[in-house]
Enzyme design. Structure first.
Site, PDB file in Angstrom:
ATOM      1  N   ASP A 175      -7.981 -30.785  18.356  1.00 43.21           N
ATOM      2  CA  ASP A 175      -9.269 -30.142  18.086  1.00 43.21           C
ATOM      3  C   ASP A 175     -10.427 -31.070  18.459  1.00 43.21           C
ATOM      4  O   ASP A 175     -10.259 -32.281  18.630  1.00 43.21           O
ATOM      5  CB  ASP A 175      -9.336 -29.787  16.590  1.00 43.21           C
ATOM      6  CG  ASP A 175     -10.151 -28.539  16.322  1.00 43.21           C
ATOM      7  OD1 ASP A 175     -10.977 -28.164  17.163  1.00 43.21           O
ATOM      8  OD2 ASP A 175      -9.965 -27.944  15.240  1.00 43.21           O
ATOM      9  N   CYS A 216      -8.049 -26.999  21.389  1.00 43.37           N
ATOM     10  CA  CYS A 216      -8.968 -26.280  20.498  1.00 43.37           C
ATOM     11  C   CYS A 216     -10.270 -27.068  20.424  1.00 43.37           C
ATOM     12  O   CYS A 216     -10.276 -28.293  20.476  1.00 43.37           O
ATOM     13  CB  CYS A 216      -8.345 -26.176  19.102  1.00 43.37           C
ATOM     14  SG  CYS A 216      -9.414 -25.399  17.874  1.00 43.37           S
ATOM     15  N   ASP A 248     -12.474 -19.202  16.748  1.00 43.17           N
ATOM     16  CA  ASP A 248     -12.278 -19.217  15.294  1.00 43.17           C
ATOM     17  C   ASP A 248     -12.467 -17.830  14.712  1.00 43.17           C
ATOM     18  O   ASP A 248     -12.234 -17.625  13.519  1.00 43.17           O
ATOM     19  CB  ASP A 248     -13.252 -20.194  14.627  1.00 43.17           C
ATOM     20  CG  ASP A 248     -12.699 -21.614  14.605  1.00 43.17           C
ATOM     21  OD1 ASP A 248     -11.531 -21.805  15.005  1.00 43.17           O
ATOM     22  OD2 ASP A 248     -13.427 -22.528  14.180  1.00 43.17           O
TER      23      ASP A 248
HETATM   24  C1  GLA Z   1     -11.783 -25.968  13.857  1.00 39.65           C
HETATM   25  C2  GLA Z   1     -10.676 -25.099  14.422  1.00 39.65           C
HETATM   26  C3  GLA Z   1     -10.035 -24.322  13.311  1.00 39.65           C
HETATM   27  C4  GLA Z   1      -9.491 -25.265  12.273  1.00 39.65           C
HETATM   28  C5  GLA Z   1     -10.610 -26.147  11.754  1.00 39.65           C
HETATM   29  C6  GLA Z   1     -10.065 -27.215  10.830  1.00 39.65           C
HETATM   30  O1  GLA Z   1     -12.839 -25.180  13.412  1.00 39.65           O
HETATM   31  O2  GLA Z   1     -11.163 -24.253  15.408  1.00 39.65           O
HETATM   32  O3  GLA Z   1      -8.993 -23.506  13.821  1.00 39.65           O
HETATM   33  O4  GLA Z   1      -8.472 -26.030  12.838  1.00 39.65           O
HETATM   34  O5  GLA Z   1     -11.286 -26.794  12.828  1.00 39.65           O
HETATM   35  O6  GLA Z   1     -11.061 -28.024  10.344  1.00 39.65           O
END
Ligand code: GLA
Length: 731
Positions: A480, A528, A550
């Site tokens: 992420d 991500c 998200d």
């Molecule tokens: C981001 C990701 C989510 C999740 C959060 C966790 O927003 O896109 O899917 O993993 O972080 O903090």
């Protein structure tokens, strides 16, 4: 070789069955663009583009005094600066004397089979030399001793040309690249619509199509990431172009940082496309004999509408961008705990969720944010990648073993590029972040950005990842990245190289993910960035699937996945079935629709299974079983858009397998209406003479494609959907 060089006319012709791209050298000096579009068998003319008298405001180059030749209106391949072409330049250089004017002249060319790699950068590739050919043209300014090599690769079986550029300093003094784009393309008219994919967090890749007007239209990012706000993609389509008919000229940048793409229409109604690393926030010091490699730009030409464009991108990215064991492997059905637990979990709760998930057929359990440091909210512990012993006292290895013991795979969330001020790592190394020393420092989601341009910083993070991966059986990593960069500055760079920081950050990130994905080939990586904030071809080179958004609401996802499908195939898109009302938009959509939409990509769940009734679990189990039956069709089939949710109430698409023996149509209604118009859906990609069985009836492929189907009359409430499976029955 699908590249011919005509020495007599000094022309280069790149071609395959679907396109031609022609350039010519004028007077052994100027590399001019001649043609890009449908295949021409042989280009025989000598610079047929008319030179007409222009006003004195369009200067003539040195040696062309009192002629009609001016770079101001010529179609050029790689326009420079200060040379009389006042349109968007492809590059800008400041020399040791502080001046900038540069006039590139043709030097020579080389041809090679295949496609060379771009060291340190993601790029499309071929596995066999016959799959592509590459022409490299050298231009140089003999006075400035700047040399530029333009690399053109034409794919044999795809309507794709890739471009990349190297800048070399052949002189004995340092120069600075103020702008170093990857391509320019001059088109002789301006009758286009501009198509782009702007967005926002949780509202990514919204399809926007507008007529191209005079002046410049810029799509860019200055955020240190390709961003949710824009995608490094732009297409020009003829105004009459539809999904299936008409010309499209598309470009997509294989890079994950700052970018700029522009389409400018000049006063003579000619259009110039340019693109590459954003010149704002970029300045590269090029020492004598040094080379700068600009990233790759993918050009797709379609004579068969937007679907033709998307088929080309999908095929290119599935086979010539994605890499590794998972490129051709079926992707598992995932459960991710994020929306169910957020930070509030322990081993018992996770195993309870995993056990239920296993019972209904889920194959991989992903533990999201919150397993490390003391992270009970999004304000701590990034940078401390050791397990939180309060939440998981038996450790990650124990949890992984237990999940594997259930017969599932185990995945873990990381955000390696970030650091929380409340972390041991920050307390030990406050200078490891990107910022201007002694200058106010801005946070995003309570976090700072690690300086990935520094090898020592990357190595320290890599060692932490290795420590986890060395001790725990991990099959999947969600990588992420949740904030954009401010005050991009690196402690290790001298003043005259500070503006290199953002590109060096990207090179550092690419080096790290290349190393990790190579050393752990068995791990499936999910890219991500707060959803689709870095869902771009650069990251897709290293990580074969991406969390698209998200926002998991079915109606929002209908649009997000539709927009994403312009450029990425379903197998690169992760979609999870979640609860209703939806966490992001509060909307309640029927379970069947949430299933239909999330099954239109790599299917997963973000659901609190422990609160489901036995009947609901049976429904979910059936959905997963159904997905497994259709997984090959969805992940490896051809994808066709049928109805655009951005211009219509409803949306629809379909999948067809390679044998044209199985297909699935998904139709999702927006708001229901009284007395609503009927919507006719004309299917695509079927075998015209085949007989297909659907809903107990038999139809010929051509009837389904030309007469079409009516589905929306079946839908009687908001957000209902119809899924129709087609099976060929005549062979
Ligand atoms: C981001 C990701 C989510 C999740 C959060 C966790 O927003 O896109 O899917 O993993 O972080 O903090």
């Amino acid at each position: 070789m699908p590249i011919t060089v005509n020495q007599a006319t000094q022309s280069f012709h790149l071609y395959n069955d679907q396109l031609s791209y022609v350039m010519q050298v004028k007077d052994h000096r100027f590399l001019l663009h001649v043609y890009y579009g449908q295949r021409i068998r042989e280009f025989t003319q000598v610079l047929p583009y008319p030179e007409v008298e222009r006003s004195s405001f369009s200067p003539n180059p040195a040696g062309y005094e009192a002629t009609n030749f001016t770079l101001d209106t010529a179609l050029q391949e790689f326009p420079g600066c200060g040379d009389g072409d006042y349109r968007e330049s492809a590059f800008a250089v400041t020399y040791a004397d502080g001046t900038q004017a540069t006039a590139l002249e043709y030097v020579g060319y080389t041809l090679e089979a295949g496609k060379p790699v771009l060291a340190g950068l993601p790029a499309t590739y071929v596995e066999h030399a016959e799959a592509a050919d590459t022409l490299t043209i050298t231009l140089a300014d003999p006075v400035r001793r700047l040399r530029v090599t333009l690399q053109y690769t034409v794919f044999a079986a795809l309507p794709v040309i890739t471009r990349a550029v190297q800048y070399h300093n052949d002189g004995d003094k340092t120069l600075f690249l103020d702008k170093a784009l990857s391509f320019a393309l001059d088109l002789p008219d301006a009758d286009y619509d501009l198509i782009q994919l702007p967005g926002a967090w949780a509202r990514e890749k919204q399809l926007v199509r507008t007529p191209l007007a005079a002046g410049s239209h810029v799509i860019d990012s200055k955020r240190g990431a390709s961003s949710v706000q824009q995608q490094p993609f732009m297409a020009l389509a003829r105004p009459a172009t539809t999904e299936t008919v008409g010309e499209v000229f598309a470009c997509h940048f294989v890079y994950s940082g700052n970018f700029q793409l522009s389409a400018s229409v000049d006063t003579y109604r000619q259009t110039r496309l340019t693109g590459g690393i954003n010149a704002e926030g970029f300045r590269w010091k090029l020492n004598p004999q040094a080379t700068f490699q600009a990233p790759e730009m993918v050009l797709v030409y379609s004579a068969s509408g937007l679907n033709g464009m998307s088929q080309a991108f999908h095929r290119l990215y599935r086979k010539h961008l994605a890499r590794g064991l998972y490129r051709d492997a079926a992707r598992p059905v995932i459960i991710n705990n994020w929306e169910t637990t957020y930070f509030d979990f322990d081993e018992k709760r996770l195993l309870g969720l995993a056990t239920k998930a296993k019972q209904i057929g889920v194959e991989l359990f992903v533990l999201d944010d919150g397993w490390f440091g003391h992270r009970n909210a999004d304000n701590s512990s990034l940078g401390d990648w050791t397990v939180d012993a309060k939440k998981l006292p038996k450790g990650l290895a124990h949890l992984s073993q237990a999940i594997h013991g259930l017969g599932m795979q185990f995945g873990l969330w990381f955000e390696p590029e970030m650091i929380s001020p409340d972390s041991d790592l920050y307390r030990a190394h406050p200078d490891w972040v990107l910022n201007v020393p002694d200058y106010p420092q801005s946070q995003g989601r309570n976090q700072l950005v690690l300086d990935f341009s520094r090898e020592d910083v990357r190595q320290a993070i890599c060692a932490q990842l290795d420590a986890v991966l060395g001790g725990v059986a991990i099959d999947f990593i969600k990588w992420d990245m949740n904030r954009n960069i401010t005050a991009a500055a690196s402690r290790l760079l001298p003043a005259d190289q500070q503006q290199e920081t953002l590109h060096r950050y990207m090179l550092g990130l690419y080096a790290l993910v290349d190393d990790i994905t190579t050393r752990y080939p068995q791990i499936l990586f999910e890219n991500c960035s707060g959803g689709g904030g870095r869902f771009d071809p650069g990251m897709c080179y290293y990580m074969p699937q991406s969390w698209a958004s998200d926002d998991t609401d079915a109606y929002e996802r209908l649009k997000i996945q539709y927009g994403t499908s312009l450029i990425f195939p379903p197998i690169m898109i992760d979609a999870h079935l979640s609860e209703a009302p939806n966490d992001q938009v509060g909307r309640t959509t029927p379970l069947a629709t949430r299933i239909a939409v999330s099954q239109s990509a790599n299917f997963g769940l973000m659901m609190n299974l422990e609160q489901k009734t036995p009947a609901e679990l049976v429904t979910l189990q059936a959905a997963i079983a159904d997905y497994k039956v259709h997984r090959d069709l969805i992940q490896f089939g051809d994808f066709y858009r049928l109805l655009d949710p951005f211009t219509h109430h409803d949306g629809a698409w379909m999948f067809v397998d390679a044998e044209q023996a199985h297909a699935r149509v998904v139709y999702v209604q927006g708001l229901n209406q009284a007395s609503k118009p009927l919507v006719n859906i004309k299917l695509l990609g079927l075998a015209p003479d085949a007989i297909y069985q659907l809903n107990g009836e038999r139809w010929r492929g051509d009837e389904l494609m030309h007469y079409g189907l009516y589905l929306n009359q079946l839908l009687t409430a908001d957000f209902q959907s119809a899924v129709v499976d087609l099976v060929r029955v005549d062979n």
